[in-house]
Design an enzyme around this catalytic site. Structure first.
Site, PDB file in Angstrom:
ATOM      1  N   HIS A 186     -22.109  55.091  51.476  1.00  0.00           N
ATOM      2  CA  HIS A 186     -21.910  53.687  51.784  1.00  0.00           C
ATOM      3  C   HIS A 186     -20.727  53.349  50.908  1.00  0.00           C
ATOM      4  O   HIS A 186     -19.847  52.609  51.429  1.00  0.00           O
ATOM      5  CB  HIS A 186     -23.191  52.945  51.705  1.00  0.00           C
ATOM      6  CG  HIS A 186     -23.112  51.371  51.828  1.00  0.00           C
ATOM      7  ND1 HIS A 186     -23.396  50.707  52.960  1.00  0.00           N
ATOM      8  CD2 HIS A 186     -22.342  50.459  50.875  1.00  0.00           C
ATOM      9  CE1 HIS A 186     -23.072  49.451  52.802  1.00  0.00           C
ATOM     10  NE2 HIS A 186     -22.393  49.215  51.438  1.00  0.00           N
ATOM     11  N   GLU A 187     -21.082  53.754  49.412  1.00  0.00           N
ATOM     12  CA  GLU A 187     -20.163  53.100  48.612  1.00  0.00           C
ATOM     13  C   GLU A 187     -18.609  53.977  48.627  1.00  0.00           C
ATOM     14  O   GLU A 187     -17.373  53.230  48.749  1.00  0.00           O
ATOM     15  CB  GLU A 187     -20.342  53.162  47.348  1.00  0.00           C
ATOM     16  CG  GLU A 187     -21.691  52.367  46.759  1.00  0.00           C
ATOM     17  CD  GLU A 187     -21.402  51.102  47.229  1.00  0.00           C
ATOM     18  OE1 GLU A 187     -20.419  50.567  47.231  1.00  0.00           O
ATOM     19  OE2 GLU A 187     -22.521  50.194  47.358  1.00  0.00           O
ATOM     20  N   HIS A 190     -16.748  52.231  51.378  1.00  0.00           N
ATOM     21  CA  HIS A 190     -15.906  51.025  50.864  1.00  0.00           C
ATOM     22  C   HIS A 190     -14.579  51.400  50.074  1.00  0.00           C
ATOM     23  O   HIS A 190     -13.670  50.958  50.141  1.00  0.00           O
ATOM     24  CB  HIS A 190     -16.470  50.156  49.702  1.00  0.00           C
ATOM     25  CG  HIS A 190     -17.781  49.383  50.229  1.00  0.00           C
ATOM     26  ND1 HIS A 190     -17.413  48.190  51.316  1.00  0.00           N
ATOM     27  CD2 HIS A 190     -19.052  49.089  50.073  1.00  0.00           C
ATOM     28  CE1 HIS A 190     -18.753  47.796  51.476  1.00  0.00           C
ATOM     29  NE2 HIS A 190     -19.745  48.327  50.771  1.00  0.00           N
TER      30      HIS A 190
HETATM   31 ZN    ZN Z   1     -21.480  47.735  50.496  1.00  0.00          ZN
END
Ligand code: ZN
Length: 277
Positions: A186-187, A190
């Site tokens: 998830h990171e 980003h």
């Molecule tokens: Zn996030």
């Protein structure tokens, strides 16, 4: 039922999800979002296209005594998960055991997002942020699972670039149900320019990709398939298996075609250092 994660108690898992599922990645301001969209649109013809990219990952494990020690098998699995998640964008992640750093530092171990400790740790430990992914692990401020910087922040602040992830969220960690390595994925999403699927809720263009149905707020837990959950438009379904939602690790398994395109565009615009490797 009370929900306990990384040394913090929440009223329920729903409350934890509303608190941000422990993801402290900042939501870009409307002006920043507009600037990024305009820059990408204006530079379409100048982009250096790529077919495949290999991204070197440098692990920096911040420890506090016996806490925060990460096994080689956890790194290997984390890299496998990144490769699986971003294969559609033709990205391959790799690392070498010889570049793995262990640093025992109490002050850095419990660092928070935007803290002086974060800047100090990254200044000392990070390297070549234009050419590789600096992947930090630690205990972090209680209640947090991780955060990342966006591609469009790299030029202005290369020192802070990278992802920071709770040590116990790596595969085989103890932060269940967030211990299968999806916080790392998830990171990195980003870090490659993706927003949360629920960004902007039902207004505007949401997360700036057209094929993730807009939804009012984050989904959490293991939401049942075939139900709209909080999708904004009748007949649509919230993307409950998307890596950029807030569901449990076991539920995260998808990126859409438009997210993959966005990742490629962001690399070609803001992470061109990766193209030379
Ligand atoms: Zn996030």
């Amino acid at each position: 039922m009370a929900f306990y994660i990384n040394n913090k108690e929440f009223e329920s898992q729903e409350e934890f999800s509303k608190f941000g599922r422990g993801c402290a990645t900042k939501t870009p301001s409307p002006i920043e979002i507009l600037r990024v969209d305009e820059e990408i649109a204006a530079n379409k013809s100048k982009r250096r296209l790529f077919s495949k990219i290999s991204i070197e990952v440098r692990f920096h494990h911040i420890t506090y005594g016996g806490r925060g020690l990460i096994a080689k098998s956890q790194r290997v699995k984390q890299i496998e998960l990144l490769n699986l998640a971003f294969s559609g964008a033709n990205l391959t992640f790799k690392y070498s055991e010889s570049t793995v750093h262990y640093i025992d530092n109490y002050g850095w171990y419990y660092m928070g997002h935007g803290s002086a400790a974060e800047r100090e740790a990254k200044s000392k430990l990070g390297s070549d942020s234009k050419k590789c992914l600096n992947f930090y692990t630690g205990g972090l401020v209680s209640g947090l699972l991780g955060w990342a910087t966006f591609p469009f922040d790299l030029a202005g602040d290369p020192v802070l670039d990278g992802v920071v992830v709770l040590d116990e969220s790596l595969p085989n960690g103890s932060a269940a149900p967030y211990n299968l390595g999806m916080t790392g994925v998830h990171e990195v999403g980003h870090w490659l320019g993706l927003y949360h699927t629920f960004q902007g809720g039902c207004s505007g263009i949401g997360d700036h990709v057209h094929d993730t149905p807009a939804h009012i707020e984050a989904n959490y837990g293991e939401p049942e398939i075939g139900i709209p959950h909080n999708a904004c438009i009748a007949g649509e379904f919230a993307p409950i298996n998307n890596y950029m939602n807030y569901v449990d690790d076991a539920w995260m398994k998808e990126l859409t075609d438009a997210q993959v395109s966005r990742v490629k565009e962001q690399i070609m615009m803001y992470r061109t250092g990766l193209l030379n490797t």
